[in-house]
Motif scaffolding. Structure first.
Motif, PDB file in Angstrom:
ATOM      1  N   THR A  21       0.828  -1.213   0.000  1.00 37.76           N
ATOM      2  CA  THR A  21       0.000   0.000   0.000  1.00 37.76           C
ATOM      3  C   THR A  21       0.860   1.259   0.000  1.00 37.76           C
ATOM      4  O   THR A  21       0.349   2.350  -0.188  1.00 37.76           O
ATOM      5  CB  THR A  21      -0.949   0.036   1.218  1.00 37.76           C
ATOM      6  OG1 THR A  21      -0.169  -0.097   2.408  1.00 37.76           O
ATOM      7  CG2 THR A  21      -1.964  -1.092   1.165  1.00 37.76           C
ATOM      8  N   LEU A  87      -7.616   7.389  -0.050  1.00 34.83           N
ATOM      9  CA  LEU A  87      -8.827   6.572  -0.187  1.00 34.83           C
ATOM     10  C   LEU A  87      -9.317   6.542  -1.635  1.00 34.83           C
ATOM     11  O   LEU A  87      -9.793   5.513  -2.111  1.00 34.83           O
ATOM     12  CB  LEU A  87      -9.934   7.084   0.741  1.00 34.83           C
ATOM     13  CG  LEU A  87      -9.679   6.894   2.242  1.00 34.83           C
ATOM     14  CD1 LEU A  87     -10.791   7.528   3.061  1.00 34.83           C
ATOM     15  CD2 LEU A  87      -9.543   5.423   2.604  1.00 34.83           C
ATOM     16  N   LYS A  91      -9.380   2.854  -4.289  1.00 29.38           N
ATOM     17  CA  LYS A  91     -10.525   2.275  -5.009  1.00 29.38           C
ATOM     18  C   LYS A  91     -10.082   1.356  -6.140  1.00 29.38           C
ATOM     19  O   LYS A  91     -10.822   0.479  -6.567  1.00 29.38           O
ATOM     20  CB  LYS A  91     -11.418   3.395  -5.560  1.00 29.38           C
ATOM     21  CG  LYS A  91     -12.213   4.098  -4.464  1.00 29.38           C
ATOM     22  CD  LYS A  91     -12.940   5.320  -4.996  1.00 29.38           C
ATOM     23  CE  LYS A  91     -13.591   6.095  -3.868  1.00 29.38           C
ATOM     24  NZ  LYS A  91     -14.080   7.402  -4.310  1.00 29.38           N
ATOM     25  N   ASN A 124      -7.413   2.871   8.043  1.00 29.04           N
ATOM     26  CA  ASN A 124      -7.956   2.372   6.770  1.00 29.04           C
ATOM     27  C   ASN A 124      -7.705   0.878   6.559  1.00 29.04           C
ATOM     28  O   ASN A 124      -8.113   0.325   5.542  1.00 29.04           O
ATOM     29  CB  ASN A 124      -7.328   3.145   5.601  1.00 29.04           C
ATOM     30  CG  ASN A 124      -7.634   4.622   5.663  1.00 29.04           C
ATOM     31  OD1 ASN A 124      -8.758   5.022   5.924  1.00 29.04           O
ATOM     32  ND2 ASN A 124      -6.627   5.453   5.467  1.00 29.04           N
ATOM     33  N   SER A 125      -7.043   0.227   7.519  1.00 28.95           N
ATOM     34  CA  SER A 125      -6.677  -1.178   7.303  1.00 28.95           C
ATOM     35  C   SER A 125      -7.881  -2.099   7.049  1.00 28.95           C
ATOM     36  O   SER A 125      -7.789  -2.983   6.193  1.00 28.95           O
ATOM     37  CB  SER A 125      -5.816  -1.711   8.452  1.00 28.95           C
ATOM     38  OG  SER A 125      -6.493  -1.619   9.679  1.00 28.95           O
ATOM     39  N   PRO A 126      -9.040  -1.904   7.733  1.00 29.95           N
ATOM     40  CA  PRO A 126     -10.183  -2.773   7.402  1.00 29.95           C
ATOM     41  C   PRO A 126     -10.608  -2.651   5.934  1.00 29.95           C
ATOM     42  O   PRO A 126     -10.931  -3.651   5.284  1.00 29.95           O
ATOM     43  CB  PRO A 126     -11.293  -2.276   8.341  1.00 29.95           C
ATOM     44  CG  PRO A 126     -10.571  -1.643   9.481  1.00 29.95           C
ATOM     45  CD  PRO A 126      -9.364  -1.003   8.864  1.00 29.95           C
ATOM     46  N   LEU A 127     -10.582  -1.422   5.420  1.00 31.63           N
ATOM     47  CA  LEU A 127     -10.937  -1.190   4.016  1.00 31.63           C
ATOM     48  C   LEU A 127      -9.936  -1.870   3.081  1.00 31.63           C
ATOM     49  O   LEU A 127     -10.331  -2.520   2.103  1.00 31.63           O
ATOM     50  CB  LEU A 127     -10.982   0.320   3.729  1.00 31.63           C
ATOM     51  CG  LEU A 127     -11.180   0.724   2.271  1.00 31.63           C
ATOM     52  CD1 LEU A 127     -12.554   0.309   1.767  1.00 31.63           C
ATOM     53  CD2 LEU A 127     -10.993   2.232   2.094  1.00 31.63           C
ATOM     54  N   GLU A 130     -10.516  -5.581   3.002  1.00 33.98           N
ATOM     55  CA  GLU A 130     -11.723  -5.868   2.201  1.00 33.98           C
ATOM     56  C   GLU A 130     -11.391  -5.825   0.714  1.00 33.98           C
ATOM     57  O   GLU A 130     -11.782  -6.712  -0.058  1.00 33.98           O
ATOM     58  CB  GLU A 130     -12.834  -4.850   2.515  1.00 33.98           C
ATOM     59  CG  GLU A 130     -13.525  -5.064   3.851  1.00 33.98           C
ATOM     60  CD  GLU A 130     -14.405  -6.304   3.906  1.00 33.98           C
ATOM     61  OE1 GLU A 130     -14.719  -6.882   2.847  1.00 33.98           O
ATOM     62  OE2 GLU A 130     -14.765  -6.704   5.030  1.00 33.98           O
ATOM     63  N   GLN A 131     -10.680  -4.785   0.306  1.00 35.14           N
ATOM     64  CA  GLN A 131     -10.316  -4.611  -1.116  1.00 35.14           C
ATOM     65  C   GLN A 131      -9.459  -5.784  -1.613  1.00 35.14           C
ATOM     66  O   GLN A 131      -9.563  -6.199  -2.760  1.00 35.14           O
ATOM     67  CB  GLN A 131      -9.536  -3.308  -1.306  1.00 35.14           C
ATOM     68  CG  GLN A 131     -10.322  -2.041  -1.050  1.00 35.14           C
ATOM     69  CD  GLN A 131     -11.183  -1.605  -2.220  1.00 35.14           C
ATOM     70  OE1 GLN A 131     -12.395  -1.751  -2.188  1.00 35.14           O
ATOM     71  NE2 GLN A 131     -10.577  -1.086  -3.257  1.00 35.14           N
ATOM     72  N   ALA A 135     -10.077 -10.020   4.436  1.00 35.29           N
ATOM     73  CA  ALA A 135     -10.648  -9.619   5.724  1.00 35.29           C
ATOM     74  C   ALA A 135     -11.005 -10.804   6.618  1.00 35.29           C
ATOM     75  O   ALA A 135     -10.913 -10.728   7.839  1.00 35.29           O
ATOM     76  CB  ALA A 135     -11.874  -8.734   5.508  1.00 35.29           C
TER      77      ALA A 135
END
Length: 223
Positions: A21, A87, A91, A124-127, A130-131, A135
């Protein structure tokens, strides 16, 4: 050193271990730095790795010689702007951003009943998980808003063991940054460093990249 049979849990850093990331972070910070008139360099980009959002902003301002130019409220606004940039870039992230071997390693850990937690200071780690479609492996996460200290302080990795209800010596911490390895060691966990062994010389075990990260290789290193 800990014996392989004692290990019950793994505490993961996110950036540079599970996915890269940092590419997205660097783009977002660069957008802000250039807006503030601060010259972007490889040295500055390297300096931002593994440190908190506000510490990153302070380093950018200091690099530009404008650390005293803005109020705390203005700095908070800049940090929020960077996060919005980040963010928006996120995406586009998908499973292709998972680092080599990590998906197989996580699956193997789950099949062998190891407990997993995430030691990321990022809200933002949960997002991100998920991406990436990962998760489900990380039901145990630390709430970054409750942390008082950043790496190299051991707090985050100590909490990574706590959320698993394990002793530090029963856990392996995995990191790609020097400050992260110091955090793992300070927490009393077995440290695995991913990357240049000269930089990560304090790690108990070192692998050149994530493709070498397997249970078998950890066992070999401990034997």
């Amino acid at each position: 050193m800990v014996k392989f049979e004692q290990i019950k849990g793994f505490v993961f850093d996110l950036d540079g271990v599970i996915a890269d990331t940092s590419v997205y972070h660097a783009k977002a910070w660069r957008q802000l730095a250039e807006k503030l008139g601060v010259t972007w360099t490889d040295e500055l980009a390297d300096g931002l790795k593994g440190i908190s959002r506000m510490d990153s902003l302070d380093l950018i301002l200091k690099t530009g010689g404008i650390e005293n130019k803005y109020t705390e409220a203005e700095k908070e606004a800049f940090a929020a702007e960077k996060n919005t940039n980040y963010l928006n870039l996120l995406k586009d992230m998908d499973a292709t951003a998972i680092l080599p071997g990590i998906a197989d390693f996580l699956k193997d850990l789950e099949e062998h009943d190891y407990q997993l937690s995430l030691a990321s200071a990022s809200k933002n780690s949960p997002l991100v998980l998920e991406q990436l479609g990962l998760a489900m492996y990380f039901k145990n996460k630390i709430d970054p808003t409750t942390l008082k200290h950043g790496k190299p302080d051991p707090e985050i990795f100590a909490r990574g063991a706590e959320v698993l209800n394990l002793k530090p010596e029963e856990c392996v911490g995995i990191e790609d940054a020097k400050a992260g390895v110091q955090s793992i060691n300070g927490a009393g966990e077995l440290s695995v460093g991913i990357g240049d062994k000269n930089i990560l010389s304090e790690a108990d075990i070192n692998f050149a990249d994530t493709s070498e990260l397997t249970l078998e290789n950890i066992k070999k290193a401990l034997d």
